[in-house]
Design a protein around this motif. Structure first.
Motif, short mmCIF file in Angstrom:
data_model
loop_
_atom_site.label_atom_id
_atom_site.label_comp_id
_atom_site.label_asym_id
_atom_site.label_seq_id
_atom_site.Cartn_x
_atom_site.Cartn_y
_atom_site.Cartn_z
N THR A 82 -38.94 -83.49 -2.59
CA THR A 82 -39.26 -83.17 -3.60
C THR A 82 -37.99 -81.58 -2.94
O THR A 82 -37.40 -81.16 -3.47
N ALA A 83 -38.10 -81.51 -1.90
CA ALA A 83 -37.18 -80.79 -0.94
C ALA A 83 -35.60 -80.93 -1.42
O ALA A 83 -34.85 -79.94 -1.82
N ILE A 84 -35.36 -82.12 -1.47
CA ILE A 84 -33.96 -82.61 -2.00
C ILE A 84 -33.68 -82.24 -3.20
O ILE A 84 -32.58 -81.82 -3.44
N CYS A 85 -34.59 -82.47 -3.93
CA CYS A 85 -34.24 -82.41 -5.45
C CYS A 85 -34.29 -80.72 -5.39
O CYS A 85 -33.73 -80.67 -6.40
N ILE A 86 -34.73 -80.18 -4.98
CA ILE A 86 -35.01 -78.49 -5.12
C ILE A 86 -33.23 -78.32 -4.57
O ILE A 86 -32.85 -77.36 -5.08
N ALA A 87 -33.08 -78.67 -3.33
CA ALA A 87 -31.77 -78.32 -3.02
C ALA A 87 -30.80 -78.44 -3.67
O ALA A 87 -29.79 -78.04 -4.24
N MET A 88 -30.55 -79.92 -4.29
CA MET A 88 -29.82 -80.28 -5.39
C MET A 88 -29.71 -79.85 -6.40
O MET A 88 -29.03 -79.39 -7.25
N SER A 89 -31.17 -79.47 -7.34
CA SER A 89 -31.13 -78.70 -8.24
C SER A 89 -29.99 -77.73 -8.32
O SER A 89 -29.75 -77.14 -9.41
N LEU A 90 -30.55 -76.39 -7.32
CA LEU A 90 -30.01 -75.84 -7.19
C LEU A 90 -28.47 -75.35 -6.90
O LEU A 90 -28.12 -74.50 -7.93
N HIS A 110 -36.50 -78.99 -14.45
CA HIS A 110 -38.35 -78.55 -14.31
C HIS A 110 -38.68 -78.74 -12.81
O HIS A 110 -40.20 -78.36 -12.84
N PRO A 111 -38.93 -79.71 -12.60
CA PRO A 111 -39.17 -80.45 -11.37
C PRO A 111 -38.62 -79.08 -10.31
O PRO A 111 -40.42 -79.26 -9.36
N VAL A 112 -38.22 -78.43 -10.34
CA VAL A 112 -38.47 -77.09 -9.48
C VAL A 112 -38.61 -76.41 -9.39
O VAL A 112 -39.92 -75.95 -8.98
N PHE A 113 -39.62 -75.88 -10.54
CA PHE A 113 -40.58 -75.52 -11.04
C PHE A 113 -41.63 -76.05 -10.53
O PHE A 113 -43.16 -75.00 -10.15
N THR A 114 -41.77 -76.45 -11.09
CA THR A 114 -43.24 -77.79 -10.93
C THR A 114 -43.52 -77.94 -9.34
O THR A 114 -45.08 -77.54 -9.07
N ALA A 115 -43.04 -78.08 -8.97
CA ALA A 115 -43.06 -78.11 -7.15
C ALA A 115 -42.89 -76.71 -7.01
O ALA A 115 -45.07 -76.58 -5.84
N LEU A 116 -42.28 -75.52 -6.99
CA LEU A 116 -43.21 -74.59 -6.48
C LEU A 116 -44.50 -73.83 -6.71
O LEU A 116 -45.25 -73.41 -5.69
N LEU A 117 -44.73 -74.53 -8.53
CA LEU A 117 -45.51 -73.83 -8.46
C LEU A 117 -47.36 -75.22 -8.14
O LEU A 117 -48.30 -74.19 -8.12
N ALA A 118 -47.44 -75.72 -7.51
CA ALA A 118 -48.19 -77.26 -6.97
C ALA A 118 -48.72 -76.53 -5.67
O ALA A 118 -49.51 -76.40 -5.84
N ILE A 144 -34.63 -88.68 -6.70
CA ILE A 144 -34.53 -89.00 -6.22
C ILE A 144 -36.39 -88.68 -5.45
O ILE A 144 -37.05 -88.68 -4.48
N ASN A 145 -36.56 -87.45 -6.28
CA ASN A 145 -37.90 -86.85 -6.79
C ASN A 145 -38.82 -88.08 -7.44
O ASN A 145 -40.09 -88.19 -6.74
N VAL A 146 -38.32 -88.82 -8.43
CA VAL A 146 -39.41 -89.64 -9.06
C VAL A 146 -39.78 -90.91 -8.18
O VAL A 146 -40.77 -91.48 -8.42
#
Length: 301
Positions: free
Chosen positions: A127-135, A107-115, A285-287
């Protein structure tokens, strides 16, 4: 002794771990009753019924109006949260507990994109690292064949439903952040079962299954464990250790994996461990992104 224990494990961390345990037990109960033929919509209705009673009593205890101020947004939060919950429960009933839980944490991926889209916030490096690692973690879990010729046992439809559930949770979180400016937390929580109960009852249709006393007790536990999770989460976020405590929410994955092994004889694959590590590492990492950007600044405790 209690003071020593408290100094070792901060209060916020203890509340967050209680929350993680509550939610893990809730998902285990959901999966268990589904194995006895109880449909997802009926499980959602049972949880909503218990939560509605508890939430209503909590609002009345505070002697405030149950209807709040921003009714359209409160109903929107309830509707989005209900749809997300249905997706999450479906994923729990059709996927191993560990995998279903891990997928919730993208969900942090979507939360970041929504923000970025709605709050006009900039995507920070962490946050970009979080998105890349989550995907990447999601890809490894779902499609290990692309990594080393292995075959994935995860049904793609269930995975996509779980991802939609994570998206819905992110939207609900953004709405809650907005509502928190004008509404009491108990009123926000109350609107969720207020919308979920009639909607889920409508969707049950002719699929209603009359549970026996044992299954009825487990359905009640779904609502009780949910409330334990929500209370622990709220208390953790209200504590001074909220920044640190939020990282400990990921212990739910460990609790779910243990419950999956003990109750359902589920053995997560090596790809689940690898993908889960990528997703959780990215989220952590995002936290702690602010800490990484400025190593000399102390974390709030």
């Amino acid at each position: 002794m209690s003071n020593t224990f408290g100094s070792i494990i901060p209060l916020g961390v203890r509340y967050m771990m209680l929350s993680a345990l509550g939610f893990a037990l809730m998902t285990a109960c959901v999966k268990y009753v589904s194995n006895y033929g109880i449909p997802v919509f009926e499980i959602v209705a049972a949880r909503a019924f218990v939560s509605l009673i508890i939430s209503y009593l909590d609002v009345k205890r505070k002697k405030i109006s149950v209807w709040g101020n921003n009714k359209p947004l409160l109903f929107a939060r309830g509707a989005v949260g209900t749809l997300a919950l249905m997706c999450v429960y479906y994923a729990v009933t059709t996927l191993p507990l560990a995998e279903a839980t891990i997928l919730q944490y993208i969900h942090p991926v979507f939360t970041a994109l929504l923000a970025v889209l709605f709050l006009k916030e900039k995507v920070q490096f962490s946050t970009a690292i979080c998105i890349a690692m989550s995907l990447l973690g999601l890809f490894v879990m779902v499609n290990p064949a692309a990594v080393e010729g292995a075959t994935s046992e995860l049904p793609m439809f269930s995975v996509m439903v779980a991802v939609i559930g994570a998206l819905g949770s992110s939207i609900a979180y953004v709405i809650v952040r907005k509502l928190s400016q004008t509404e009491d937390s108990s009123v926000i929580i109350f609107y969720f079962p207020l919308v979920a109960l009639p909607l889920s009852l409508l969707l049950i249709g002719d699929d209603l299954v009359i549970p026996d006393l044992y299954l009825t007790g487990l359905l009640v536990l779904v609502g009780i464990f949910t409330q334990v999770g929500q209370i622990g989460l709220t208390k953790a976020m209200q504590s001074q250790a909220a920044g640190k405590a939020s990282a400990y929410s990921y212990v739910q994955i460990i609790f779910s994996a243990i419950l999956g092994v003990v109750i359902f004889n589920e053995a997560p694959s090596v790809w689940t461990y690898l993908g889960g590590m990528l997703i959780v590492s990215g989220a952590l990492i995002n936290v702690f992104g602010q800490r990484l950007r400025n190593p000399l600044s102390p974390l709030r405790s």
